[in-house]
Design a protein around this motif. Structure first.
Motif, mmCIF file in Angstrom:
data_model
loop_
_atom_site.group_PDB
_atom_site.id
_atom_site.type_symbol
_atom_site.label_atom_id
_atom_site.label_comp_id
_atom_site.label_asym_id
_atom_site.label_seq_id
_atom_site.Cartn_x
_atom_site.Cartn_y
_atom_site.Cartn_z
ATOM 1 N N UNK A 7 40.073 -16.020 16.922
ATOM 2 C CA UNK A 7 41.385 -16.600 17.177
ATOM 3 C C UNK A 7 42.410 -15.483 17.053
ATOM 4 N N UNK A 8 43.282 -15.377 18.038
ATOM 5 C CA UNK A 8 44.391 -14.429 18.003
ATOM 6 C C UNK A 8 45.680 -15.231 18.124
ATOM 7 N N UNK A 9 46.567 -15.068 17.139
ATOM 8 C CA UNK A 9 47.845 -15.778 17.154
ATOM 9 C C UNK A 9 48.959 -14.812 16.797
ATOM 10 N N UNK A 10 50.166 -15.209 17.092
ATOM 11 C CA UNK A 10 51.340 -14.459 16.696
ATOM 12 C C UNK A 10 51.706 -14.857 15.260
ATOM 13 N N UNK A 59 59.681 -7.958 12.144
ATOM 14 C CA UNK A 59 59.278 -8.370 13.487
ATOM 15 C C UNK A 59 58.072 -9.306 13.360
ATOM 16 N N UNK A 60 57.647 -9.847 14.464
ATOM 17 C CA UNK A 60 56.395 -10.600 14.459
ATOM 18 C C UNK A 60 55.319 -9.699 15.043
ATOM 19 N N UNK A 61 54.099 -10.105 14.861
ATOM 20 C CA UNK A 61 52.983 -9.323 15.380
ATOM 21 C C UNK A 61 51.720 -10.172 15.378
ATOM 22 N N UNK A 62 50.626 -9.592 15.815
ATOM 23 C CA UNK A 62 49.393 -10.356 15.933
ATOM 24 C C UNK A 62 48.656 -10.542 14.606
ATOM 25 N N UNK A 63 47.971 -11.670 14.534
ATOM 26 C CA UNK A 63 46.990 -11.926 13.474
ATOM 27 C C UNK A 63 45.690 -12.252 14.199
ATOM 28 N N UNK A 64 44.640 -11.503 13.891
ATOM 29 C CA UNK A 64 43.331 -11.708 14.514
ATOM 30 C C UNK A 64 42.360 -12.221 13.453
ATOM 31 N N UNK A 73 25.566 -16.465 4.551
ATOM 32 C CA UNK A 73 26.958 -16.160 4.221
ATOM 33 C C UNK A 73 27.870 -16.380 5.429
ATOM 34 N N UNK A 74 29.035 -16.965 5.151
ATOM 35 C CA UNK A 74 30.099 -17.088 6.140
ATOM 36 C C UNK A 74 31.050 -15.920 5.889
ATOM 37 N N UNK A 75 31.375 -15.192 6.939
ATOM 38 C CA UNK A 75 32.261 -14.040 6.819
ATOM 39 C C UNK A 75 33.497 -14.295 7.682
ATOM 40 N N UNK A 76 34.649 -14.137 7.072
ATOM 41 C CA UNK A 76 35.929 -14.279 7.775
ATOM 42 C C UNK A 76 36.656 -12.952 7.659
ATOM 43 N N UNK A 77 37.014 -12.401 8.807
ATOM 44 C CA UNK A 77 37.787 -11.167 8.808
ATOM 45 C C UNK A 77 39.168 -11.465 9.394
ATOM 46 N N UNK A 78 40.192 -11.038 8.664
ATOM 47 C CA UNK A 78 41.581 -11.257 9.063
ATOM 48 C C UNK A 78 42.227 -9.886 9.233
ATOM 49 N N UNK A 79 42.763 -9.646 10.435
ATOM 50 C CA UNK A 79 43.394 -8.356 10.718
ATOM 51 C C UNK A 79 44.841 -8.555 11.148
ATOM 52 N N UNK A 80 45.690 -7.638 10.691
ATOM 53 C CA UNK A 80 47.084 -7.659 11.128
ATOM 54 C C UNK A 80 47.608 -6.235 11.102
#
Length: 137
Positions: A7-10, A59-64, A73-80
């Motif tokens: 998921x990619x959101x602002x 400013x705003x920017x992306x969150x991936x 295992x469930x792995x969640x990676x959050x990038x900004x």
């Protein structure tokens, strides 16, 4: 790697609902219990809200977000690309102090560490990369 969900959101508070729905549907599909789904949804909501409110200060920017399963295992990676911030270096809250003496903040990071099996952070190529790992129950 099996199923992978992205998921990619602002970085906008209005997108917290989309993030929550994404976490819920993806982790359910990967076989996480309802309790685990709820815990990860709350943890990621806390991380995303902090990115939106504190990471992108001018400013705003992306969150991936990327979610996948490796073995049990469930792995969640959050990038900004917001301000560099390692939540693992934040001071632990004093949970024994009376409420009126506690400083604001810090409970979200404490909660994040409590409901996951491990949390990893790195700042690489101008990106905050936070990885949450939760074992299937």
């Amino acid at each position: 790697m099996g199923n992978e969900f992205k998921l990619n959101v602002n970085s906008d508070l209005e997108n917290l609902t989309s993030i929550a729905d994404f976490i819920t549907s993806s982790t359910r599909e990967l076989g996480l219990s309802e309790k685990g789904v709820f815990q990860l949804q709350l943890a990621v909501d806390e991380v995303a809200a902090n990115i939106i409110l504190h990471g992108y200060t001018h400013q705003t920017g992306p969150i991936h977000l990327t979610i996948w399963k490796e073995n049990d295992k469930i792995i969640i990676q959050i990038q900004d690309r917001g301000e560099p911030f390692n939540p693992l270096e934040a001071d632990e809250p004093d949970l024994q102090a009376p409420l009126e003496e506690r400083s604001p903040g810090g409970l979200g990071i404490h909660f994040l560490k409590t409901v996951t099996d491990s949390v990893h952070y790195q700042f690489k190529d101008g990106k905050n990369i936070l990885t949450l790992i939760k074992t299937l129950d």
